[in-house]
Motif scaffolding. Structure first.
Motif, PDB file in Angstrom:
ATOM      1  N   THR A   6       0.827  -1.202   0.000  1.00 46.29           N
ATOM      2  CA  THR A   6       0.000   0.000   0.000  1.00 46.29           C
ATOM      3  C   THR A   6       0.862   1.252   0.000  1.00 46.29           C
ATOM      4  N   LEU A   7       1.927   1.214   0.784  1.00 48.59           N
ATOM      5  CA  LEU A   7       2.861   2.341   0.815  1.00 48.59           C
ATOM      6  C   LEU A   7       3.469   2.583  -0.552  1.00 48.59           C
ATOM      7  N   ALA A   8       3.824   1.506  -1.257  1.00 56.46           N
ATOM      8  CA  ALA A   8       4.430   1.643  -2.583  1.00 56.46           C
ATOM      9  C   ALA A   8       3.461   2.297  -3.562  1.00 56.46           C
ATOM     10  N   LEU A   9       2.188   1.912  -3.503  1.00 62.15           N
ATOM     11  CA  LEU A   9       1.196   2.497  -4.398  1.00 62.15           C
ATOM     12  C   LEU A   9       0.996   3.982  -4.103  1.00 62.15           C
ATOM     13  N   ILE A  10       0.909   4.313  -2.809  1.00 65.28           N
ATOM     14  CA  ILE A  10       0.765   5.723  -2.429  1.00 65.28           C
ATOM     15  C   ILE A  10       1.984   6.515  -2.868  1.00 65.28           C
ATOM     16  N   GLN A  11       3.179   5.941  -2.624  1.00 63.73           N
ATOM     17  CA  GLN A  11       4.405   6.637  -3.012  1.00 63.73           C
ATOM     18  C   GLN A  11       4.485   6.806  -4.517  1.00 63.73           C
ATOM     19  N   GLY A  12       4.015   5.817  -5.270  1.00 65.02           N
ATOM     20  CA  GLY A  12       4.024   5.924  -6.729  1.00 65.02           C
ATOM     21  C   GLY A  12       3.171   7.076  -7.219  1.00 65.02           C
ATOM     22  N   VAL A  13       1.995   7.220  -6.635  1.00 61.90           N
ATOM     23  CA  VAL A  13       1.122   8.339  -7.002  1.00 61.90           C
ATOM     24  C   VAL A  13       1.783   9.673  -6.637  1.00 61.90           C
ATOM     25  N   LEU A  14       2.371   9.734  -5.436  1.00 63.24           N
ATOM     26  CA  LEU A  14       3.048  10.960  -5.020  1.00 63.24           C
ATOM     27  C   LEU A  14       4.252  11.263  -5.912  1.00 63.24           C
TER      28      LEU A  14
END
Length: 300
Positions: free
Chosen positions: A157-165
């Motif tokens: 989940t962190l990776a997906l959020i970081q990808g969007v950011l």
């Protein structure tokens, strides 16, 4: 916190290297005779932003092992290692995930972390200091907390959020550089930033926007800590989880034992004093976490 630090550092490095390489190669499909093509720029930033985050995720275990010197327990050599493997196996079974790799890293502070690119390919490691200082039920609670991170899919989940950011960091950095370039051109009769200037503005803007994005990631991490604490309480007992957090709190209040340069690794982050520290802290204050467990004011 260590998994967050390693993830963010690797992610930022990948983004900066990608920006440098693409600029030097002149691969900028979002530029045309009329300036920026916003749609092309957004797609471009999304591809490379997600790539940076996913690369960080995929190498997270390797990075954690190398940075901490964690020794993976393949065959237990003593009773403590056997108990550790058996406990992680039992907790993983309760959580419905494949048993993670289990490691011990040589640190005298009470630290622990979990990382991995998916639930069934994770690593859980504890410090030698944690094993020496904590009671077995408290160690079990810490392990349950880390298993909770894995079972909740926090790294993914962190990776997906970081990808969007990352997408928006790269997107707005290039818009800023383009606006500065246009402004200078209008003031300097077509001079503009030039190759080096444009490149420098992009990199500086990415670092600035990246720090802002890190605040969002830290907020998300703090939120997930409460869920991991709830998992620890569920699988190891509330009293044990509260006891483990209380022992960590006692250590953070002993500066000779827990210097600031070391409290930044894993679940031992104590209360921060400055606003900036609070913004970038990946863990809530231990008092808040203990209070939440005692009040049972949240649910997993």
């Amino acid at each position: 916190m260590m998994r967050i630090i390693l993830f963010l550092a690797t992610n930022l490095a990948v983004i900066l290297i990608a920006s440098i390489t693409l600029r030097l190669l002149g691969v900028e499909p979002y530029l045309n005779a009329n300036g920026l093509n916003m749609n092309a720029l957004l797609i471009f930033c999304f591809i490379f932003g997600m790539a940076g985050s996913l690369i960080s995720l995929f190498i997270s275990k390797w990075m954690a092992k190398r940075s901490t010197g964690a020794q993976i327990i393949e065959q237990p050599s003593n009773a403590t290692e056997k108990w550790l493997l058996d406990t992680v196996e039992e907790l993983a079974r309760d959580a419905g995930i494949k048993t993670p790799e289990v490691g011990i890293f040589p640190a005298q502070q009470s630290n622990a972390f979990a990382t991995g690119w998916k639930k069934d390919d994770a690593l859980v490691a504890v410090s030698a200091g944690l094993l020496n200082r904590m009671k077995p039920e408290e160690v079990r609670a810490v392990l349950a907390h880390e298993i909770g991170h894995v079972a909740n899919g926090d790294m993914v989940t962190l990776a997906l959020i970081q990808g969007v950011l990352n997408t928006f960091v790269m997107f707005f950095a290039r818009i800023v550089a383009h606006l500065v370039d246009n402004f200078l051109r209008s003031r300097d009769n077509g001079g503009g930033l030039g190759f080096i200037g444009y490149f420098a503005v992009v990199i500086v803007a990415e670092i600035v926007f990246g720090l802002i994005a890190s605040v969002i990631v830290a907020w998300f991490s703090r939120f997930r800590e409460y869920r991991a604490d709830a998992a620890g309480a569920k699988w190891a007992g509330s009293a044990a989880m509260i006891g483990a957090l209380g022992r960590l709190k006692a250590e953070t209040e002993m500066p000779d034992q827990m210097p600031d340069t070391l409290t930044a690794f894993a679940i031992t982050t104590g209360q921060t004093r400055k606003v900036m520290e609070r913004l970038f802290a990946s863990h809530p204050p231990l008092d808040d976490r203990i209070r939440a467990l005692k009040e049972s004011s949240y649910r997993q």
